[in-house]
Design a protein around this motif. Structure first.
Motif, mmCIF file in Angstrom:
data_model
loop_
_atom_site.group_PDB
_atom_site.id
_atom_site.type_symbol
_atom_site.label_atom_id
_atom_site.label_comp_id
_atom_site.label_asym_id
_atom_site.label_seq_id
_atom_site.Cartn_x
_atom_site.Cartn_y
_atom_site.Cartn_z
ATOM 1 N N UNK A 97 -0.763 -0.384 -5.862
ATOM 2 C CA UNK A 97 -1.015 0.140 -4.919
ATOM 3 C C UNK A 97 -0.247 -0.487 -3.791
ATOM 4 N N UNK A 98 0.100 -1.560 -3.737
ATOM 5 C CA UNK A 98 1.226 -2.700 -3.365
ATOM 6 C C UNK A 98 2.565 -2.175 -3.293
ATOM 7 N N UNK A 99 3.397 -2.851 -4.779
ATOM 8 C CA UNK A 99 4.291 -2.193 -4.896
ATOM 9 C C UNK A 99 4.716 -0.640 -5.463
ATOM 10 N N UNK A 100 3.653 -0.322 -5.849
ATOM 11 C CA UNK A 100 4.697 0.998 -6.733
ATOM 12 C C UNK A 100 3.847 2.218 -5.478
ATOM 13 N N UNK A 101 2.760 2.166 -5.090
ATOM 14 C CA UNK A 101 2.450 3.636 -3.809
ATOM 15 C C UNK A 101 2.205 3.234 -2.403
ATOM 16 N N UNK A 102 2.494 1.744 -2.709
ATOM 17 C CA UNK A 102 3.556 1.692 -0.564
ATOM 18 C C UNK A 102 1.870 1.590 -0.035
ATOM 19 N N UNK A 103 0.377 1.533 -0.511
ATOM 20 C CA UNK A 103 -0.396 1.346 0.739
ATOM 21 C C UNK A 103 -0.543 -0.119 1.070
ATOM 22 N N UNK A 104 -1.317 0.138 2.070
ATOM 23 C CA UNK A 104 -0.935 -1.254 3.190
ATOM 24 C C UNK A 104 -2.296 -2.036 2.861
ATOM 25 N N UNK A 105 -2.511 -3.048 3.417
ATOM 26 C CA UNK A 105 -3.405 -3.765 2.812
ATOM 27 C C UNK A 105 -4.611 -3.245 3.106
ATOM 28 N N UNK A 106 -4.779 -3.053 4.081
ATOM 29 C CA UNK A 106 -5.992 -2.176 4.602
ATOM 30 C C UNK A 106 -6.748 -1.311 4.150
ATOM 31 N N UNK A 107 -5.638 -0.056 3.175
ATOM 32 C CA UNK A 107 -5.971 0.422 2.822
ATOM 33 C C UNK A 107 -5.769 0.033 1.571
ATOM 34 N N UNK A 108 -5.700 -1.132 0.790
ATOM 35 C CA UNK A 108 -6.415 -1.296 -0.567
ATOM 36 C C UNK A 108 -7.321 -1.549 -0.776
ATOM 37 N N UNK A 109 -7.463 -2.454 0.639
ATOM 38 C CA UNK A 109 -9.163 -3.480 0.582
ATOM 39 C C UNK A 109 -9.948 -2.045 1.169
ATOM 40 N N UNK A 110 -9.994 -0.878 1.854
ATOM 41 C CA UNK A 110 -10.726 0.147 1.810
ATOM 42 C C UNK A 110 -11.203 0.655 0.109
ATOM 43 N N UNK A 111 -10.212 0.739 -0.664
ATOM 44 C CA UNK A 111 -9.930 1.078 -2.165
ATOM 45 C C UNK A 111 -10.858 -0.175 -3.114
ATOM 46 N N UNK A 112 -10.831 -0.968 -2.756
ATOM 47 C CA UNK A 112 -10.872 -1.873 -3.574
ATOM 48 C C UNK A 112 -12.504 -2.205 -3.198
ATOM 49 N N UNK A 113 -12.973 -2.256 -2.553
ATOM 50 C CA UNK A 113 -14.014 -2.886 -1.634
ATOM 51 C C UNK A 113 -14.148 -4.171 -1.478
ATOM 52 N N UNK A 114 -13.368 -4.888 -0.474
ATOM 53 C CA UNK A 114 -12.516 -6.334 -0.569
ATOM 54 C C UNK A 114 -12.410 -6.140 1.269
ATOM 55 N N UNK A 115 -12.153 -7.112 1.606
ATOM 56 C CA UNK A 115 -12.106 -7.762 2.690
ATOM 57 C C UNK A 115 -9.995 -7.704 2.590
ATOM 58 N N UNK A 116 -9.703 -7.733 3.526
ATOM 59 C CA UNK A 116 -8.181 -6.876 3.824
ATOM 60 C C UNK A 116 -7.821 -8.657 3.676
ATOM 61 N N UNK A 117 -8.325 -9.702 3.857
ATOM 62 C CA UNK A 117 -7.990 -11.215 3.666
ATOM 63 C C UNK A 117 -7.714 -11.249 2.373
#
Length: 306
Positions: free
Chosen positions: A129-149
């Motif tokens: 999600x980060x490397x190939x699709x450029x999502x921010x950590x905030x977006x990744x956290x929302x997608x996966x249901x985890x914290x940004x940290x």
């Protein structure tokens, strides 16, 4: 609230990107297609009026479906016969998602997809999600249901694991790479051992994936001299009716063998500078079905036949 008026059009607009994401997460074109279909079923039953962003909703649904599939896929691969390689795809096909930038092509290379098998499902999802699709950590956290940290920690761990087994740097000189593959193909086809050895890196390795379906080396062949002899033996089998063509597979030049128009094998060629560093033969017919379908739809490949 969503301003979209056609949920079917919304989904179809996202389909190539969804397939590209699922393929990078799963390493299987067939499994990626199944995951996209499952996402469609979920989308069909969603309250579309309550969806602010169809793209974000579908990305989240698909990623979570893929995480479930990754767990069962790992169990299957533990009993796989011989080396496991991903299913190859033609990345020149716009239906398989983004491959415009060097980073996007590298993220779909067979070498990296094999290396991604070292990661946990969550690490792999964050990395893709980060490397190939450029999502921010905030977006990744929302997608996966985890914290940004936690997303940041997973990304750091993923990069650390991948650094321990580097897949190689992404190449940007496509013309030079293509020329090297053509030269390599000519030497292999003629059985020119000395020329092959000149083209191969000292620590070159060749992997063959037959999956127990067809004859293939059960262990990697390693070293310049051993790989050169192995290649000469493989290409000696090229007879009347079998053609070898060069095409772009997984973002890199590859040699495709066809008999009577049917795809029989794919050989992906990794390089560093002017030398071949890795060879990946996909011979399992189950893994060639998707690419074979792409060839049929596109009318075949341009290039030189043997």
């Amino acid at each position: 609230m969503s301003t979209a008026t056609d949920p079917v059009a919304d989904f179809e607009a996202q389909r190539p990107r969804l397939f590209g994401l699922a393929y990078r997460l799963l390493g299987s074109a067939q499994d990626a297609e199944d995951a996209v279909q499952d996402a469609w079923l979920r989308w069909s039953g969603a309250d579309h009026a309550a969806v602010a962003s169809p793209a974000a909703w579908l990305t989240t649904a698909l990623t979570r479906l893929c995480l479930t599939r990754l767990t069962s896929a790992r169990t299957r691969r533990e009993t796989y016969v011989g080396p496991w390689l991903p299913e190859p795809i033609l990345t020149t096909d716009p239906a398989v998602g983004p491959a415009e930038t060097a980073a996007q092509r590298e993220s779909v290379s067979l070498a990296l997809l094999v290396t991604l098998e070292r990661l946990t499902p969550l690490e792999r999802a964050v990395y893709v999600l980060r490397e190939a699709f450029g999502h921010t950590h905030a977006e990744v956290a929302a997608i996966l249901g985890v914290t940004e940290a936690h997303s940041r920690q997973l990304h750091t761990r993923a990069r650390k694991h991948l650094a321990e087994a580097p897949a190689g740097q992404p190449e940007t000189d496509a013309a030079a790479w293509g020329a090297l593959v053509e030269r390599f193909l000519a030497a292999a086809r003629e059985g020119e051992i000395a020329e092959l050895e000149a083209l191969l890196a000292a620590d070159v390795a060749a992997w063959s994936d037959g999956g127990g379906r067809v004859s293939a080396a059960r262990r990697p062949v390693v070293g310049r001299a051993a790989v050169a002899r192995f290649l000469a033996g493989v290409f000696a089998k090229f007879t009347t009716g079998l053609e070898a063509r060069v095409g772009e597979v997984n973002g890199e030049p590859a040699i495709l063998a066809l008999r009577d128009g049917e795809l029989t094998s794919v050989l992906a060629v990794a390089r560093s500078g002017s030398q071949v560093t890795g060879l990946r033969f996909v011979l399992n017919p189950d893994k060639l079905a998707f690419l074979g379908g792409q060839l049929s739809r596109s009318g075949g490949l341009s290039g030189h036949s043997s």
